[in-house]
Design a protein around this motif. Structure first.
Motif, PDB file in Angstrom:
ATOM      1  N   SER A 168      -2.326   8.554   6.534  1.00 13.70           N
ATOM      2  CA  SER A 168      -2.164   7.731   5.336  1.00 13.70           C
ATOM      3  C   SER A 168      -1.129   8.310   4.370  1.00 13.70           C
ATOM      4  O   SER A 168      -0.992   7.821   3.254  1.00 13.70           O
ATOM      5  N   GLY A 169      -0.399   9.348   4.802  1.00 16.68           N
ATOM      6  CA  GLY A 169       0.712   9.860   3.997  1.00 16.68           C
ATOM      7  C   GLY A 169       0.310  10.665   2.777  1.00 16.68           C
ATOM      8  O   GLY A 169       1.090  10.786   1.837  1.00 16.68           O
ATOM      9  N   ASN A 170      -0.895  11.213   2.784  1.00 13.55           N
ATOM     10  CA  ASN A 170      -1.366  12.002   1.650  1.00 13.55           C
ATOM     11  C   ASN A 170      -1.263  13.498   1.908  1.00 13.55           C
ATOM     12  O   ASN A 170      -1.533  13.963   3.011  1.00 13.55           O
ATOM     13  N   GLY A 171      -0.913  14.242   0.864  1.00 17.78           N
ATOM     14  CA  GLY A 171      -1.065  15.681   0.916  1.00 17.78           C
ATOM     15  C   GLY A 171      -2.538  16.013   0.811  1.00 17.78           C
ATOM     16  O   GLY A 171      -3.328  15.228   0.283  1.00 17.78           O
ATOM     17  N   VAL A 172      -2.942  17.186   1.311  1.00 17.77           N
ATOM     18  CA  VAL A 172      -4.370  17.474   1.343  1.00 17.77           C
ATOM     19  C   VAL A 172      -4.642  18.947   1.062  1.00 17.77           C
ATOM     20  O   VAL A 172      -3.903  19.824   1.492  1.00 17.77           O
ATOM     21  N   ILE A 173      -5.666  19.171   0.275  1.00 18.02           N
ATOM     22  CA  ILE A 173      -6.143  20.522   0.008  1.00 18.02           C
ATOM     23  C   ILE A 173      -7.543  20.607   0.597  1.00 18.02           C
ATOM     24  O   ILE A 173      -8.396  19.775   0.298  1.00 18.02           O
ATOM     25  N   THR A 179       0.833  -1.200   0.000  1.00 17.30           N
ATOM     26  CA  THR A 179       0.000   0.000   0.000  1.00 17.30           C
ATOM     27  C   THR A 179       0.869   1.251   0.000  1.00 17.30           C
ATOM     28  O   THR A 179       1.924   1.296   0.617  1.00 17.30           O
ATOM     29  N   THR A 180       0.393   2.265  -0.716  1.00 15.81           N
ATOM     30  CA  THR A 180       1.040   3.576  -0.733  1.00 15.81           C
ATOM     31  C   THR A 180      -0.057   4.624  -0.561  1.00 15.81           C
ATOM     32  O   THR A 180      -1.230   4.342  -0.792  1.00 15.81           O
ATOM     33  N   PRO A 181       0.334   5.836  -0.191  1.00 12.33           N
ATOM     34  CA  PRO A 181      -0.654   6.908  -0.208  1.00 12.33           C
ATOM     35  C   PRO A 181      -1.137   7.122  -1.645  1.00 12.33           C
ATOM     36  O   PRO A 181      -0.433   6.774  -2.590  1.00 12.33           O
ATOM     37  N   ILE A 182      -2.314   7.684  -1.804  1.00 17.25           N
ATOM     38  CA  ILE A 182      -2.789   8.018  -3.146  1.00 17.25           C
ATOM     39  C   ILE A 182      -1.999   9.188  -3.708  1.00 17.25           C
ATOM     40  O   ILE A 182      -1.599   9.187  -4.855  1.00 17.25           O
ATOM     41  N   GLY A 183      -1.752  10.191  -2.898  1.00 12.32           N
ATOM     42  CA  GLY A 183      -0.986  11.348  -3.369  1.00 12.32           C
ATOM     43  C   GLY A 183      -1.557  12.636  -2.809  1.00 12.32           C
ATOM     44  O   GLY A 183      -1.209  13.043  -1.713  1.00 12.32           O
ATOM     45  N   VAL A 184      -2.457  13.239  -3.557  1.00 14.66           N
ATOM     46  CA  VAL A 184      -3.071  14.493  -3.108  1.00 14.66           C
ATOM     47  C   VAL A 184      -4.597  14.335  -3.083  1.00 14.66           C
ATOM     48  O   VAL A 184      -5.209  14.008  -4.097  1.00 14.66           O
ATOM     49  N   ILE A 185      -5.168  14.557  -1.914  1.00 19.44           N
ATOM     50  CA  ILE A 185      -6.609  14.454  -1.714  1.00 19.44           C
ATOM     51  C   ILE A 185      -7.154  15.874  -1.531  1.00 19.44           C
ATOM     52  O   ILE A 185      -6.593  16.652  -0.773  1.00 19.44           O
ATOM     53  N   ALA A 186      -8.227  16.182  -2.228  1.00 24.79           N
ATOM     54  CA  ALA A 186      -8.898  17.456  -1.962  1.00 24.79           C
ATOM     55  C   ALA A 186     -10.192  17.167  -1.216  1.00 24.79           C
ATOM     56  O   ALA A 186     -10.953  16.300  -1.610  1.00 24.79           O
TER      57      ALA A 186
END
Lengths: 444, 444
Positions: free
Chosen positions: A140-145, A113-120
């Motif tokens: 979960s290691g995701n950046g977030v907007i 498993t990896t983070p998805i990346g960027v979640i808004a």
């Protein structure tokens, strides 16, 4: 948060998210603990900011429910803090090994498993939603907007700054969280499919529908919750009453509350009257098809509009069906694929219903209201998805994860397999914990 | 296939797919065997149809590679038949239990795999693609809408009819497969997000990009394959040569072939010259950054355009980097998130690369060309996904699956938990096979 464009900021979050994705779980956990400490230390400042928002809302005479959602009093703040700490304590969801396969001697394939990346995350008034999603993203290691409601501007600004800065002070890359504030910014955000991987909207149906209809970025969520309870021909009357009353009245303003009751014709005189009485005793307005009204003449008329209605109120449409198949067809035609229940004592018929109903959650002798991440034991709830892609039904933190394939060899080349010099073994290995970057020969 | 609109046909596939979703695995398996038998019996008819297409292609002077892909000769037909039979023999992917949790006494939650619903597959000339995707769709219980290349019109018509009818004769609902034929129909198809759950395009990058840019339906696939090989400072020279030569030359016209070679400055004089010679011996044109050209003055100049190029040809861009971090940054900036490799003898550095590179597949001392569903041992390949949502990297039949939550109780209601009368246990159960519709009390 300087005056840059939404795209520049999304690119910044993407860059930070790439570093964040490789941060060890202990760093992310420590960062969440630091966030909780910082929130506690800044409690007075948060309260002040929220009071400004609440005062403005009163001045602007916003609707009472909206004002209530906006208010972030001591009890809500305490709960939100508990929430951050409980997310911190969740097991690390990143780097979990999903598959391990020996392709050939010394050639080891791992999927983890990896983070998805960027979640808004786009939400309406409630400031606690900001803390919840920011915590889950960090875990979960995701950046977030984040985009909150404009009425919560001051609260959200303070919260976003505290969460961002506390995490950065614990070793998370600067820029991992960005707050956007205007409706115009949302329009720009919806076009940034190059930088944003997933949008999670929370709010009214119209709001979610608007997001879904105006972006190419995948959306995790649901617009409608048109849920059904079906009383089968051999439904137990007590179970029928308990489940229907709970599904309709335990909390009627939410997506997993029932909106339509389907009654098998053989249960009409035996089971339905008791259920109807129990509902009416609780102030539920019934609207029926002609056959329903034949046994309960006093109730209103249900039309096609009712079968497609999400009342979110103490109103229930009732329809008599000739068969289980007709109930399934009704649900697949009029429902929203969210949650539907059958009440029956017959296991074979329950299985037919479960197989036939095309919904994210199907209940048998249990209330539709159970369809929820916390009740399902997912630890945290990211949302409820009615799409069939990526995640379906109540979604926990795993909805914020993707995966990555890792192949470790010792100079292995495809030409050797294409020419027949070597051939694949494809032996599945156990998913024991430990290094996912090759054991034994792959490690040479 | 009557003259109805694409939307009417998509609705028809959706209706059939709902019945198909509940078909037992043995029915779907028997249907696939029937499809194989029918294809065998109609072999002559298929050959004739294909010869009409091939003759038209010759008359129209279509490009040679296109004519070759279009041709469906005896050997390809035999392979396609074997393919259908091997899909039939795969274990049933539907109804697999993914999670089981006791929420409370007698309240059992199960999550099991379900078909997604309706898959649209848009492919270019090859008729064998039709058989492959139709088989995988049937195996996984999905309805399917197929659009092949117009040059394969006759072949696709015959194949679609045979596959559809044979499956129906074995008990699959009529209408589970539809063929659409014109480019105009594709335009209409891309708007049918209400009826189609997933699009799988196969074809050129431009073709896939067009699909992705023109629909709101989720797309499983990838447009670009800009893959890298990175030779780390302590790369083994023999491994570096073997992996780079294979990644570039084993089959250069495909998405998982390498397009850029990154060389750590400390490997430049020790490792790179041998690799460069081996590549040039195989007719690979090298294009280098200034530092590459300092050691290999005869080669062409690589510009920013080269870092973003998918040559699909015997051309390789070469860039010298100061550090592993710079290599990771180059890949995350210029790559397409498909497949990237590191050659190194240092496990810690390999792990840094694997963690840092944001791609679907990351190779360590192995060729990028391994990134493929068959080589990964997935049994069948649905496609290679470079999005992070739903499926990532080579995708097997599980890419055609969703899941459904099933909650079996005995009249359980949420009110009892909200009032504190009862509380949740949330005990995870083993995923043993058997009924997923409740054991014990739930079955009452």
């Amino acid at each position: 948060m300087s005056a840059t464009t939404v795209e520049e900021r999304a690119r910044g979050v993407r860059a930070a998210a790439r570093v964040l994705a490789a941060c060890p779980g202990r760093v992310r956990e420590a960062a969440l603990e630091e966030v909780a400490r910082a929130l506690e230390a800044a409690d007075h400042q948060i309260e002040e900011a929220n009071q400004i928002d609440c005062a403005r809302a009163r001045e602007a005479s916003l609707a009472d429910p909206l004002q209530r959602r906006l208010s972030f009093g001591p009890e809500k703040r305490r709960q939100a803090l508990d929430g951050v700490r409980s997310v911190a304590a969740l097991p690390d969801p990143v780097g979990k090994i999903l598959e391990r396969r020996e392709l050939d001697q010394g050639l080891l394939l791992t999927r983890r498993t990896t983070p998805i990346g960027v979640i808004a995350m786009i939400f309406e008034s409630r400031p606690d939603a900001l803390l919840q999603i920011a915590s889950l993203a960090l875990k979960s290691g995701n950046g977030v907007i984040l985009k909150g409601g404009s009425e919560a501007l001051e609260s959200n600004r303070v919260l976003a700054r505290i969460v961002h800065d506390a995490a950065v002070s614990a070793g998370i890359p600067s820029g991992w969280l960005a707050l956007i504030e205007t409706r115009q910014d949302v329009g720009e955000l919806l076009r940034l499919d190059a930088w944003i991987d997933l949008i999670i909207p929370r709010g009214s149906n119209d709001f979610v529908r608007f997001i879904m209809d105006n972006t190419r970025i995948p959306v995790l969520g649901h617009a409608d919750g048109i849920c059904h309870v079906y009383l089968d021909r051999d439904a137990d009357p007590a179970v029928a009453e308990a489940v229907t009353v709970d599904a309709k009245t335990q909390y009627e303003a939410v997506c997993n509350a029932a909106e339509t009751l389907l009654v098998h014709q053989d249960a009409l005189s035996r089971v339905f009257p008791g259920v109807a009485r129990a509902l009416q005793d609780r102030g539920v307005e019934l609207r029926g098809c002609p056959r329903t009204r034949a046994v309960l003449p006093g109730i209103g008329v249900a039309s096609d509009e009712d079968w497609g209605a999400e009342y979110l109120d103490r109103i229930l449409a009732v329809r008599v069906v000739d068969s289980l198949g007709e109930a399934v067809d009704h649900i697949n035609t009029w429902g929203s694929g969210h949650t539907d229940a059958i009440v029956t004592t017959d296991g074979d018929r329950a299985r037919r219903f479960i197989d036939g109903v095309d919904s994210a959650s199907v209940m048998w002798n249990a209330s539709t209201r159970f369809a929820d991440g916390f009740r399902y034991g997912l630890g945290a709830e990211v949302g409820v998805s009615t799409t069939r892609i990526h995640a379906r039904g109540p979604v926990g933190v795993e909805g914020l994860l993707s995966s990555k394939w890792i192949l470790a060899g010792a100079g292995h080349i495809v030409a050797d397999y294409a020419t027949g010099l070597r051939s694949f073994i494809h032996r599945d290995l156990s998913l024991h914990e430990g290094s996912c970057c090759g054991d034994g020969e792959g490690d040479a």
